[in-house]
Every structure is written in structure tokens, then in C-alpha cells.
Design a protein around this motif. Sequence first.
Motif, PDB file in Angstrom:
ATOM      1  N   VAL A   1       5.397  -3.705  -1.291  1.00 33.94           N
ATOM      2  CA  VAL A   1       4.237  -3.939  -2.179  1.00 33.94           C
ATOM      3  C   VAL A   1       3.780  -2.392  -2.548  1.00 33.94           C
ATOM      4  O   VAL A   1       3.554  -1.504  -1.900  1.00 33.94           O
ATOM      5  CB  VAL A   1       2.977  -4.352  -1.148  1.00 33.94           C
TER       6      VAL A   1
ATOM      7  N   ASN B   1       1.093  -0.231  -4.792  1.00 28.00           N
ATOM      8  CA  ASN B   1      -0.309  -0.009  -5.424  1.00 28.00           C
ATOM      9  C   ASN B   1      -0.726   1.228  -5.783  1.00 28.00           C
ATOM     10  O   ASN B   1      -1.017   2.204  -5.052  1.00 28.00           O
ATOM     11  CB  ASN B   1      -1.552  -0.643  -4.159  1.00 28.00           C
TER      12      ASN B   1
ATOM     13  N   ARG C   1      -0.018   3.674  -2.707  1.00 22.47           N
ATOM     14  CA  ARG C   1      -0.171   3.070  -1.233  1.00 22.47           C
ATOM     15  C   ARG C   1       1.127   2.192  -1.433  1.00 22.47           C
ATOM     16  O   ARG C   1       1.403   1.194  -2.251  1.00 22.47           O
ATOM     17  CB  ARG C   1      -1.286   2.209  -1.039  1.00 22.47           C
TER      18      ARG C   1
ATOM     19  N   PRO D   1      -0.030   0.237   4.532  1.00 23.33           N
ATOM     20  CA  PRO D   1       0.903   0.892   3.865  1.00 23.33           C
ATOM     21  C   PRO D   1       0.931   2.635   4.157  1.00 23.33           C
ATOM     22  O   PRO D   1       0.175   3.088   4.887  1.00 23.33           O
ATOM     23  CB  PRO D   1       0.442   0.816   2.565  1.00 23.33           C
TER      24      PRO D   1
ATOM     25  N   ASN E   1       0.151   6.214   2.472  1.00 17.78           N
ATOM     26  CA  ASN E   1      -0.843   6.420   1.666  1.00 17.78           C
ATOM     27  C   ASN E   1      -0.490   8.000   1.317  1.00 17.78           C
ATOM     28  O   ASN E   1      -0.877   9.019   1.929  1.00 17.78           O
ATOM     29  CB  ASN E   1      -2.454   6.509   2.324  1.00 17.78           C
TER      30      ASN E   1
ATOM     31  N   GLU F   1      -5.560  -5.138  -8.980  1.00 14.85           N
ATOM     32  CA  GLU F   1      -6.433  -4.827  -7.872  1.00 14.85           C
ATOM     33  C   GLU F   1      -7.593  -5.656  -7.278  1.00 14.85           C
ATOM     34  O   GLU F   1      -7.714  -5.898  -6.166  1.00 14.85           O
ATOM     35  CB  GLU F   1      -6.734  -3.133  -8.000  1.00 14.85           C
TER      36      GLU F   1
ATOM     37  N   VAL G   1      -7.336   0.337   1.939  1.00 14.41           N
ATOM     38  CA  VAL G   1      -5.913  -0.516   1.790  1.00 14.41           C
ATOM     39  C   VAL G   1      -6.025  -1.895   1.415  1.00 14.41           C
ATOM     40  O   VAL G   1      -5.244  -2.546   1.468  1.00 14.41           O
ATOM     41  CB  VAL G   1      -4.931  -0.243   2.973  1.00 14.41           C
TER      42      VAL G   1
ATOM     43  N   TRP H   1      -4.324  -3.462  -1.303  1.00 18.20           N
ATOM     44  CA  TRP H   1      -2.414  -3.540  -0.915  1.00 18.20           C
ATOM     45  C   TRP H   1      -2.331  -4.580  -0.177  1.00 18.20           C
ATOM     46  O   TRP H   1      -1.320  -5.372  -0.231  1.00 18.20           O
ATOM     47  CB  TRP H   1      -2.219  -2.179  -0.386  1.00 18.20           C
TER      48      TRP H   1
END
Length: 594
Positions: free
Chosen positions: A22, A24, A31, A40, A42, A273, A540, A543
Amino acid sequence: MDYLKTVVPSQLVAERGSNLVVINPGSANVRIGLAQHDAPLNVPHCIARRTNQVPKRNVIDQMLNSQVTTTQHMEREKSYDNIASLLKIPFLDEEIANNSFPQKMGRVDGYNSQNSKRDVAFSWTNIYEKESTSSSALEGSSSMNKSITIESTGQHETTYTMELNSSEQKFREFICGEEALRISPTEPYCLHRPIRRGHLNISEHYPMQQVLEDLYAIWDWILTDKLFISHSERNLYSAILVVPETFDNREIKEMLSIVLRDLHFSSAVVHQEGLAAVFGNGLSTACVVNMGAQVTSVVCVEDGVALPNTEKTLSFGGEDISRCLLWTQRHHQTWPQIRADIMTKPMDLLMLNKLKESYCEIKEGEVDAVAVVHSYEDGVPPGSHKTRLTALNVPPMGLFYPKLLVPDAYPPPPRSWFNDYEDMLEDTWHTEFPRRSDISDGFFPGVNVGLPMWDSYPLLTNKPKKEEKVGLAEAVMSSILSTGRIDLQRKLFCSIQLIGGVALTGGLIPAVEERVLHAIPSNEAIDMVEVLQSRTNPTVVAWKGGAILGILDFGRDAWIHREDWIRNGIHIGSGRKYKDSYFLQAQAMCYINS
């Protein structure tokens, strides 16, 4: 379908999450992580590249003239006084009488800050490649000592004497993430930020090809060095791209090309998002307020579908609050006598962000704190300065009074570049685009050369995304009221979701509730505003929602396969990407609560 209705969420994660990455991307941070992970990585979204340019630019898109105009100064000071009146603190130029703290405190090198993580200084990055030859081999070699002089941009030179064997100590060609922000301005590196203010950071000094190459380099470095996914294994993984609503469709296409063509993922899917954040918190309907480092966006989601006419974009975020913190302290003369320059010395921005996160909050009354401020001068260890910071509740109020934050010194990306205004919020992915006759099925663009194939596609005449010149409360109010249905409006006003790093600011939730309620026109039948507590870390949650969507929706029509993208340029799907959002929502609720 029947399998998905009966499967245990943990089993789904085990089966599908281990090979789903994933991504982001944000303006200041990206992320990235495996969908099966709880959180995740960062990573600061930047890269420093070695340069021989003279004179050297510290930041590639830095403006030479960054002076704030007299009008902006006056507007900022007026906004400060308006906020001071609300918070019941002295106005900007009023002296605080009978203050128990001295106005400034001196340098305290050697200050014992072991008991406070927020007072720990950053360290300069080691810009040299690791030695491949052992020290014992060096000692036993017959090589001679050499003195190397590196000219800095200041008024002095730094001389390093080292013992060399077969080759000299080499500079690292590029450095990514936080290490890139901690490089001394005197070193031969130039900092690149490929995304800024919610768009690709294209400018006169930063062409599109370089922006895309930097994005690829940063993401590839994270995948290889942090997630340990080698190039030879990438075809075993799929990618979920969770993109902010601020991105134009062409920017999304370029990112998809990086993911599928350059990073060699086998397939990918795009989720927005705001929608992902709703799924990340196990909701179905909410007004999502995403407060990032450089952009704040608002969008309403109803029953798992984002409403395009509700989208609002505000050109400020957490970094602007940090800049305002510095301005406030300098005005009150509480800032130590050190040279803090966030334009050319990113280390100072790291420090200010840390101070903001540790001490800024929204509440009435005088909010002061004794803190340790660090100075980062060229070629010397960080200095510690114990000082009293004041008016710490003023900078975050800039969310509601954006003139306090002052527009950014950097120019906006040239909008003429975005000649394709197709919006991912619209249902346009089923549009039948004609194939170009001059491109064969074997067409494979070279790495980072852009996408000439888009030039012949018909342009959709959707309006470009607009930035709002209002505060946060007005943006939320306007977004929700634009839905036009009183039942949905009442539900959304009681389902506001704050995400992004700024959402962690102390006292922000009651401030948003109070100011949004105050902003609603008196003729509207709305008498309650509520911000929902986030079940996941707000930084997060988008994400995490992307990971959930990817696990639940894996293999369906919205996924784009690498071969199709390379050969056809675009995936021709059918219907809405989120046509099964009700079913996905039920699965997401089960996943969150398990």
C-alpha cells in the motif's frame, strides 16, 4: 462472493495481505507498507542528490525572493489579535506583566535531556558511502595520507585528512527520507521534493522528468532497503495507490506508470484518500477532513461513495503551523539568538515540527512552556538553548484564520501542464479511449520519460480543482451544505472525521465542533456538530483503509495489470469502481472490529 461473506478477516489478511503493498503519497511524507502490517513506514518524501553545480542550490525549487509583503504582515498581525481576543491572551504588542519566567534563557550545551525524547537533537547525516575495505587492511596498506579540501558555500573551508587505499572515500550519489533533511547546507547536495502542496512539484528548475525520476528513486529505495522487496520479486506483488483528492488525473496516471512500468508490480489499483479513510475507521458516511503537512482537504462520503461536488482544498497544513510558531516566538523575542532558516536548512524545519507536535495545543489562556531549542550550524555539533516559548495556542488557530499562516514562499506548479482535468471522483474510468495507431503492442516507454501516449487522447472538459481561500470551519460547512439534502447534512455534521498529522493537535476536536457550528448560517436547520473519535491513528488511517479495500477487493475489475497498462496505456473498466461499496463496507466493518 460467497467465500468473501464467510471468510474470517484474519484469514483474508494472511492470504492476500502478504503480497499487497500500500502506497499513500503525500506532499511531505509517503506511507508505504505491506497490507498485512498494522502500520506503514512513514518516510519524508524527499531525496537529496549530489551536485557539482556552482553556485549550489540547497533546495531545487527555492525562490530567490521570499519576502512577505507589507499587506500580508498587516493581515497576519490582525489575525493574531483576533485569535488573542478569542483565547483571552494579550494582543500581539502587549507586554506580559509580572511574568515569572525571564524573557530568554541562555545556551545550555551539555543539557541532560535523557528524560525527555522531545528535547533530543537531530544529528548530521553521514554523506559518505560505507567503507568496503576493513580498517585493518587500511592500516597495513602502503597508501599514503592525502588531505582533501571541500569548499563550502560559506566563508571558510573544511579540510579532512583521511588514509586512502585503492580509492578515495566516495559521496553517496543520493540520500532519501529523513537523512536527506539532515544534510548540512554546505555539503554538495541539492534537496528535491517531488510533491508539494498536493501536486507534482513541477517548476522552471524542476522539470517533470526529474520529478518522476525522483519519485521512482524514493519509492524504489523504500521497497528495497526498508521492506526488503527486491526487483526480481516485484512481479509477485500488487500495489494499492491511495492518492489525495488534490491530485489531477494526469498525475495519477504518471504515478501508475511508475508503479507498474518502473517498479515492476504485477498489478495496481487506485483508491482516493478520503474514501480510504472512511473505510479505515469502519464508517460508511462521513465528512473527511484531511489535514496534512502542506494541504488540508475536505470531502464528504455517503454510503462508501465520495461526492465530487463536496471537495474543498485549502493550501495550508502542519508545516505552515510550524512556520507560524517560529514567527510568533521571534515577534515575542523568546527565540534564541540562532540562525533558523527553514528555506535552506531543512534540519530547522524538522526541529520546528518537533516543537509544534510537543507543545502546541488549542485552549484558552496563556500557554507557555520551557523547551530546549537546538541550533544547527555548519560543521559543528548541535547547540542546545533552553528558552521559554510563548503563545503556543496561537499557531494551530491558523487553521481557522489562514491569513495568520501567510501564503507559502514557493510558487505553485504551472497549471498549464495539467491539460487533462479528468477527475477520479467522477465516473470516467469506463470511457472508451481510442488506441493510437502509431503505438505497437510492444510499446515500452523508457524509464522516467513521461507518457506521450496521453497527448492524443480526447480531453475531458471538467473544471480544474480549485483551492478555497477560507478557513477550516467555513470549508467544512460549505462542503456539507453543498450536498443539498437536509437528512444527509445533519448526518454529516455529526460524522466529521479528522485525519492527518495535524489531527493529533491537542484541543482541536472541540475547536472544530465549536467553530463549524458557529459558521453554519442561521437559516439552516442544523443545531449539532460532532467530530468522531478516530479508531486508528489519524496519520495512517487512510493507508489502513487502502489496505482493507485492497484485501477485500483484490482481483476485481478496478485492478490494472502491468501488461495491459504498458500495451494499452489505460485500463478500460466498466461501471463505477466502487459499485459494490455497500458490500465492501460491511466487510470493512467486520475487519475493523475483529
